[in-house]
Design an enzyme around this catalytic site. Structure first.
Site, PDB file in Angstrom:
ATOM      1  N   GLU A 121      57.393  -4.721 -20.008  1.00 23.19           N
ATOM      2  CA  GLU A 121      57.146  -4.701 -18.502  1.00 23.19           C
ATOM      3  C   GLU A 121      57.959  -3.537 -17.813  1.00 23.19           C
ATOM      4  O   GLU A 121      57.648  -3.132 -16.800  1.00 23.19           O
ATOM      5  CB  GLU A 121      57.485  -6.140 -17.963  1.00 23.19           C
ATOM      6  CG  GLU A 121      56.624  -7.017 -18.230  1.00 23.19           C
ATOM      7  CD  GLU A 121      56.963  -8.421 -17.977  1.00 23.19           C
ATOM      8  OE1 GLU A 121      57.785  -8.720 -17.273  1.00 23.19           O
ATOM      9  OE2 GLU A 121      56.431  -9.464 -18.240  1.00 23.19           O
TER      10      GLU A 121
ATOM     11  N   PHE B 266      53.295  -1.327 -14.511  1.00 25.06           N
ATOM     12  CA  PHE B 266      53.222  -1.044 -15.869  1.00 25.06           C
ATOM     13  C   PHE B 266      53.256  -2.351 -17.029  1.00 25.06           C
ATOM     14  O   PHE B 266      54.234  -3.124 -16.359  1.00 25.06           O
ATOM     15  CB  PHE B 266      54.250  -0.053 -16.182  1.00 25.06           C
ATOM     16  CG  PHE B 266      54.658   0.315 -17.761  1.00 25.06           C
ATOM     17  CD1 PHE B 266      53.821   1.108 -18.365  1.00 25.06           C
ATOM     18  CD2 PHE B 266      55.381  -0.523 -18.183  1.00 25.06           C
ATOM     19  CE1 PHE B 266      53.960   1.541 -19.788  1.00 25.06           C
ATOM     20  CE2 PHE B 266      55.840  -0.327 -19.585  1.00 25.06           C
ATOM     21  CZ  PHE B 266      54.956   0.850 -20.338  1.00 25.06           C
TER      22      PHE B 266
ATOM     23  N   ASP C 269      36.458  26.871  -6.861  1.00 24.09           N
ATOM     24  CA  ASP C 269      35.589  25.531  -6.746  1.00 24.09           C
ATOM     25  C   ASP C 269      34.217  26.037  -5.933  1.00 24.09           C
ATOM     26  O   ASP C 269      34.124  26.887  -5.224  1.00 24.09           O
ATOM     27  CB  ASP C 269      36.232  24.791  -5.538  1.00 24.09           C
ATOM     28  CG  ASP C 269      35.719  23.253  -5.454  1.00 24.09           C
ATOM     29  OD1 ASP C 269      34.603  23.228  -6.310  1.00 24.09           O
ATOM     30  OD2 ASP C 269      36.327  22.419  -4.909  1.00 24.09           O
TER      31      ASP C 269
ATOM     32  N   ARG D  19      39.404  12.944  -0.996  1.00 24.14           N
ATOM     33  CA  ARG D  19      38.797  13.878  -1.061  1.00 24.14           C
ATOM     34  C   ARG D  19      37.215  13.413  -1.437  1.00 24.14           C
ATOM     35  O   ARG D  19      36.469  14.239  -1.781  1.00 24.14           O
ATOM     36  CB  ARG D  19      39.274  15.126  -1.637  1.00 24.14           C
ATOM     37  CG  ARG D  19      38.703  16.621  -1.313  1.00 24.14           C
ATOM     38  CD  ARG D  19      38.965  17.377  -2.288  1.00 24.14           C
ATOM     39  NE  ARG D  19      38.844  18.746  -1.624  1.00 24.14           N
ATOM     40  CZ  ARG D  19      38.779  19.966  -2.284  1.00 24.14           C
ATOM     41  NH1 ARG D  19      38.634  20.040  -3.627  1.00 24.14           N
ATOM     42  NH2 ARG D  19      38.720  21.098  -1.851  1.00 24.14           N
TER      43      ARG D  19
ATOM     44  N   TRP E  37      42.800  24.678 -13.670  1.00 26.97           N
ATOM     45  CA  TRP E  37      42.569  23.095 -14.072  1.00 26.97           C
ATOM     46  C   TRP E  37      43.001  22.458 -12.683  1.00 26.97           C
ATOM     47  O   TRP E  37      44.479  22.158 -12.698  1.00 26.97           O
ATOM     48  CB  TRP E  37      43.099  22.607 -15.284  1.00 26.97           C
ATOM     49  CG  TRP E  37      42.786  21.382 -15.632  1.00 26.97           C
ATOM     50  CD1 TRP E  37      43.245  20.447 -15.141  1.00 26.97           C
ATOM     51  CD2 TRP E  37      42.288  21.122 -16.924  1.00 26.97           C
ATOM     52  NE1 TRP E  37      42.826  19.134 -15.795  1.00 26.97           N
ATOM     53  CE2 TRP E  37      42.168  19.540 -16.938  1.00 26.97           C
ATOM     54  CE3 TRP E  37      41.383  21.877 -17.913  1.00 26.97           C
ATOM     55  CZ2 TRP E  37      41.696  18.899 -18.078  1.00 26.97           C
ATOM     56  CZ3 TRP E  37      41.129  21.005 -19.009  1.00 26.97           C
ATOM     57  CH2 TRP E  37      41.056  19.630 -18.923  1.00 26.97           C
TER      58      TRP E  37
ATOM     59  N   MET F 217      43.091  19.048  -9.810  1.00 24.81           N
ATOM     60  CA  MET F 217      43.035  17.644  -9.682  1.00 24.81           C
ATOM     61  C   MET F 217      43.401  17.312  -8.443  1.00 24.81           C
ATOM     62  O   MET F 217      44.703  17.383  -7.829  1.00 24.81           O
ATOM     63  CB  MET F 217      44.247  17.116 -10.799  1.00 24.81           C
ATOM     64  CG  MET F 217      44.104  15.707 -10.817  1.00 24.81           C
ATOM     65  SD  MET F 217      46.044  14.936 -10.397  1.00 24.81           S
ATOM     66  CE  MET F 217      45.682  13.365 -11.129  1.00 24.81           C
TER      67      MET F 217
ATOM     68  N   ASP G 199      55.097  20.163 -13.347  1.00 24.44           N
ATOM     69  CA  ASP G 199      56.187  19.128 -14.073  1.00 24.44           C
ATOM     70  C   ASP G 199      56.075  19.885 -15.446  1.00 24.44           C
ATOM     71  O   ASP G 199      55.401  20.470 -15.956  1.00 24.44           O
ATOM     72  CB  ASP G 199      55.863  17.627 -14.266  1.00 24.44           C
ATOM     73  CG  ASP G 199      54.367  17.461 -14.686  1.00 24.44           C
ATOM     74  OD1 ASP G 199      54.357  17.605 -15.802  1.00 24.44           O
ATOM     75  OD2 ASP G 199      53.525  16.959 -13.664  1.00 24.44           O
TER      76      ASP G 199
ATOM     77  N   ASP H  74      49.191  24.598  -2.212  1.00 20.68           N
ATOM     78  CA  ASP H  74      48.037  25.065  -1.218  1.00 20.68           C
ATOM     79  C   ASP H  74      48.409  25.938   0.012  1.00 20.68           C
ATOM     80  O   ASP H  74      47.542  26.297   0.716  1.00 20.68           O
ATOM     81  CB  ASP H  74      47.164  23.919  -1.063  1.00 20.68           C
ATOM     82  CG  ASP H  74      45.972  23.967  -2.133  1.00 20.68           C
ATOM     83  OD1 ASP H  74      45.980  24.278  -2.808  1.00 20.68           O
ATOM     84  OD2 ASP H  74      45.534  22.389  -1.870  1.00 20.68           O
TER      85      ASP H  74
ATOM     86  N   GLU I  39      46.362  49.317   4.754  1.00 24.93           N
ATOM     87  CA  GLU I  39      46.587  47.850   3.877  1.00 24.93           C
ATOM     88  C   GLU I  39      46.115  47.894   2.445  1.00 24.93           C
ATOM     89  O   GLU I  39      46.779  47.613   1.707  1.00 24.93           O
ATOM     90  CB  GLU I  39      45.825  46.853   4.887  1.00 24.93           C
ATOM     91  CG  GLU I  39      46.540  46.532   6.178  1.00 24.93           C
ATOM     92  CD  GLU I  39      45.764  45.516   6.701  1.00 24.93           C
ATOM     93  OE1 GLU I  39      46.640  44.670   7.682  1.00 24.93           O
ATOM     94  OE2 GLU I  39      44.524  45.206   6.704  1.00 24.93           O
TER      95      GLU I  39
HETATM   96  C1  DGJ Z   1      42.960  22.850  -4.399  1.00 25.37           C
HETATM   97  C2  DGJ Z   1      43.439  23.965  -5.093  1.00 25.37           C
HETATM   98  O1  DGJ Z   1      44.864  23.968  -4.970  1.00 25.37           O
HETATM   99  C3  DGJ Z   1      43.001  25.333  -4.404  1.00 25.37           C
HETATM  100  O2  DGJ Z   1      43.662  26.194  -4.507  1.00 25.37           O
HETATM  101  C4  DGJ Z   1      41.341  25.255  -4.559  1.00 25.37           C
HETATM  102  O3  DGJ Z   1      41.123  25.494  -5.777  1.00 25.37           O
HETATM  103  C5  DGJ Z   1      40.912  24.101  -4.091  1.00 25.37           C
HETATM  104  N1  DGJ Z   1      41.427  22.850  -4.732  1.00 25.37           N
HETATM  105  C6  DGJ Z   1      39.432  23.690  -4.377  1.00 25.37           C
HETATM  106  O4  DGJ Z   1      38.882  22.697  -4.162  1.00 25.37           O
END
Ligand code: DGJ
Length: 756
Positions: free
Chosen positions: A177, A281, A368, A444, A478, A480, A535, A549, A615
């Site tokens: 546990e 867990f 995206d 989301r 990648w 998430m 991490d 972000d 610029e």
């Molecule tokens: C979250 C990311 O941190 C952003 O940079 C971008 O890729 C968006 N997702 C796209 O949905």
């Protein structure tokens, strides 16, 4: 030999360059923790813990008449449970009778060359054959639960890795546990806890608090290491500073829900227990089965927080990151996310790429929106097929045009997720995590796929494999974008549902191991709505992770400052974005944005066509500057020169190599009648001479330095000794305007020149 065992006293000594770690098997077979800290010589450390009878701290049965030999007061390497130690525990193991007791006694040990590995989990590697491993086997004689403690000693790097394996060596089923990775007992001293909390778009805010006489917890229950509580903590001497004092770092190599508890016990001993989050867990061990708790990276510095950070920076790059990109210069990229969001097509992307290529950008990353039905974030996740309405003919013609510009091509994916409005969800609704009979919480407007199911991992591996095989893709971001709720796997029996969250992580790691192994030439960047999974576990697959972000340069200063305590700049994804900034509405000079992003992987995330000619020329100059300084930034030693808690006016940091140094400074709060911008530099050779090779004052409305005319950058060419720069310091000219920045490049004079 970094690991020694004295059979007479049954003492283990682990030595790294600057630290000693000691433990001992006592007369009854318990594994006591005797010491971890600055390197020491010989001496009987058991004497540090004389028997003492403490009321309400029970004795082990054989000592019931002696008193004073309580499991409740001794420092231990890994705890048992429910046998008289009331402090934080490492394990809760319930046998078939429902009895939860654990008491581990020493059985044997092995000292091996090289580094141990763990089943299905990321862990430090030893490509340079520098590590030694100690495995200590203990056993509970009553329920048969076996405990193997692993110690990986990287002597030259001052890092000791630890992990724990629990094996059911009994005849009945055992249900775990709780199964922590380690216990670290610090019997003496006054300590502060440093941890890194935050939220989406404001990750890893450093907080330092004194330990109090209770239990302090740093944890995530989100199925990800999280934006909210990074799985890295430091215990440091109450007096410790950047340059002085004893500090310990504890960094789990794990990307899921985690937990680190710190308790000050009745005698002032500090116990830290770290590992997988135990809330929700459980893990069932049939006879013979084993469970590996994730690895934790321990480091100790007697020279303050800066030195501790530099230990982690080196170690994560060398011994956690893998593959060709860990030391390589990454291409300067342009990402279309903040330039277009979901609203793009081939022509728009090529238009952005053309300008970027002309200015010196080396790779275009399509973010995206390129797949499935994905015109906003409500649909399409899971359908990893090109949206030909946006990209007619698919990716290949687009990539060909990007490549024709001399640029590489990268792409965004978010494989762990599925939208309800997607073909994948319609075909496999049961693949998403959801509690029976409950509408799941939506993040989301998307759901989390159950990567604890092997067929889901295999499906995703095949889809992404096809994408990467069919298209010349050099980079993958990648992502998430939600945390895990409604954790319930439809393939696990009711009594094993407590395994779902960790099985998910094992599935993620298997997927990443497969794909990064099959595509070693692809640079993978991790992301979880920015830095929600920043991490050491992720760094074993992704040498860089999108830091946040929040692309506002001023906010990034504190995010990158906090991140720098544990993680190297080579891992910090950082881009120059448009102004006013999309997250804060703030405007900052283009150069200041670049100075901040250069202390990361460096790229752009805006439509460069919208810049003025002046610029645009700055962008080219920035890219040249980044390329020129790249090795110094990435391989140099990183020094925090300011602490935002103490210096609200500016943030400064330095990269130092034996032959040069780069000092960066951003003014965050311009003042009227301003006080001097004074810095004490670090990491220089006190006896060497350094020339100010470059002093670039960026984004200043005006420079006020009465000693030099405005056109001549102040003190360019001046020569100082390292001791002068470090001990007397250096005062920059006053800078006017919104958020100006400075980069000062120092070059060490060759000894002959220095003597001349
Ligand atoms: C979250 C990311 O941190 C952003 O940079 C971008 O890729 C968006 N997702 C796209 O949905």
């Amino acid at each position: 030999m970094a690991i020694q065992f004295d059979p007479g006293t049954r003492t283990f000594v682990l030595r790294t360059r600057n630290t000693t770690y000691q433990m001992q098997v006592d007369g009854r077979g318990r594994l006591l923790h005797l010491y971890y800290g600055r390197a020491i010589g010989t001496g009987d450390l058991v004497g540090l813990y004389p028997p003492a009878d403490h009321g309400f701290s029970p004795d082990w049965y054989p000592f019931r008449l002696m008193r004073g030999v309580s499991p409740d007061v001794l420092p231990l390497e890994y705890t048992g449970f429910n046998v008289g130690d009331f402090r934080l525990c490492c394990v809760i193991a319930r046998d078939a009778n429902g009895a939860a007791g654990a008491d581990f006694l020493y059985e044997s040990h092995e000292i091996l060359p090289g580094k141990y590995s763990l089943a299905g989990l990321p862990a430090a590697h030893d490509e340079d054959n520098e590590a030694e491993t100690l495995c200590i086997r203990l056993r509970d004689p009553i329920n048969g639960l076996e405990l193997t403690l692993f110690y990986g000693v990287f002597a030259d790097q001052d890092v000791i890795t630890r992990a724990a394996r629990l094996t059911n060596g009994g005849a009945g089923v055992i249900r775990l546990e709780k199964a922590a990775s380690l216990c670290l007992d610090l019997p003496f001293g006054r300590w502060d806890l440093i941890h890194f909390h935050g939220r989406h778009a404001m990750e890893r805010q450093m907080q330092r608090v004194p330990l109090s006489n209770d239990i302090q917890t740093v944890s995530s229950t989100r199925g990800a290491s999280s934006h909210h509580h990074n799985p890295f903590v430091i215990l440091c001497d109450h007096q410790a500073t950047e340059e002085h004092g004893l500090c310990y770092g504890v960094m789990p190599v794990y990307s899921g829900s985690h937990r680190t508890d710190i308790e000050v016990d009745q005698n002032g001993l500090v116990r830290l227990v770290s590992g997988i989050q135990d809330q929700g867990f459980s893990w069932t061990l049939e006879p013979g089965a084993q469970f590996d708790a994730p690895e934790v990276l321990l480091a100790c510095s007697a020279d303050g927080l800066g030195a501790l950070s530099r230990i982690y920076h080196r170690f994560l790059r060398r011994n956690i990151c893998r593959g060709q990109f860990r030391f390589a210069r990454r291409p300067v990229l342009i990402n279309n996310w903040e330039a277009t969001y979901f609203d793009f097509n081939t022509e728009k992307i090529c238009h952005i790429a053309e300008k970027a290529a002309a200015l010196g950008v080396e790779m275009l990353v399509l973010d995206d929106g390129w797949f499935g039905k994905r015109d906003d974030d409500n649909s399409g996740l899971g359908d990893w097929y090109v949206n030909e309405n946006k990209l007619p003919g698919g990716l290949r013609p687009l990539i060909a045009r990007i490549n024709a510009l001399g640029m590489k091509f990268g792409i965004w994916i978010e494989p762990e997720m599925v939208s309800e409005d997607s073909d994948l969800y319609r075909a496999h609704p049961d693949w998403a995590l959801a509690l029976p009979g409950r509408a799941p919480a939506m993040g989301r407007n998307q759901l989390v796929l159950d990567l604890g199911r092997p067929e889901v991992v295999d499906y995703l591996a095949e889809r992404i494999r096809t994408l990467l095989r069919d298209n010349p893709i050099n980079y993958v971001k990648w992502d998430m974008n939600r945390n895990m709720s409604d954790v319930y796997s439809r393939v696990l029996p009711p009594d094993r549902q407590g395994e779902a969250a960790h099985r998910y992580m094992l599935g993620v790691y298997r997927l990443l191991e497969t794909l990064t192994g099959e595509f070693p030439d692809v640079l993978f960047e991790g992301c979880a709505g920015g830095g929600g999974r920043f991490d050491a576990g992720m760094l074993a697959y992704f040498p860089q992770i999108w830091c946040s972000d929040d692309t506002d340069a001023i906010e990034r200063l504190t995010i990158q400052y906090g991140t720098s305590f544990g993680y190297p700049v080579s891992a910090m994804g950082a881009h120059v974005s448009a102004c006013p900034n999309h997250q804060t509405g703030r405007s900052t000079p283009l150069w200041t944005r670049a100075v901040v992003a250069m202390s990361g992987t460096f790229g752009y995330e805006l439509d460069l066509n919208r810049l003025s000619e002046e610029e645009a020329a700055e962008v080219t100059a920035q890219i040249e500057t980044f390329k020129r300084d790249y090795r110094l930034i990435q391989d140099g030693d990183y020094y925090r020169l300011t602490d935002p808690a103490e210096e609200p006016r500016f943030v400064a940091w330095e990269f130092a190599a034996p032959d040069q140094a780069l000092i960066n400074l951003v003014v965050t709060h311009p003042e009227a009648n301003a006080r001097p911008l004074h810095l004490w530099l670090r990491g220089l050779d006190p006896d060497a001479l350094y020339r100010v090779e470059r002093l670039d004052l960026h984004g200043c409305a005006r420079v006020c330095d009465e000693t030099v005319p405005e056109e001549t950058p102040a003190r360019l060419g001046a020569v100082f000794s390292g001791s002068t720069l470090m001990y007397a310091g250096y005062t920059l000219p006053q800078l006017f305007g919104d958020y100006p920045s400075v980069q000062m490049h120092l070059v060490r004079l060759a000894d002959a020149a220095a003597r001349a």
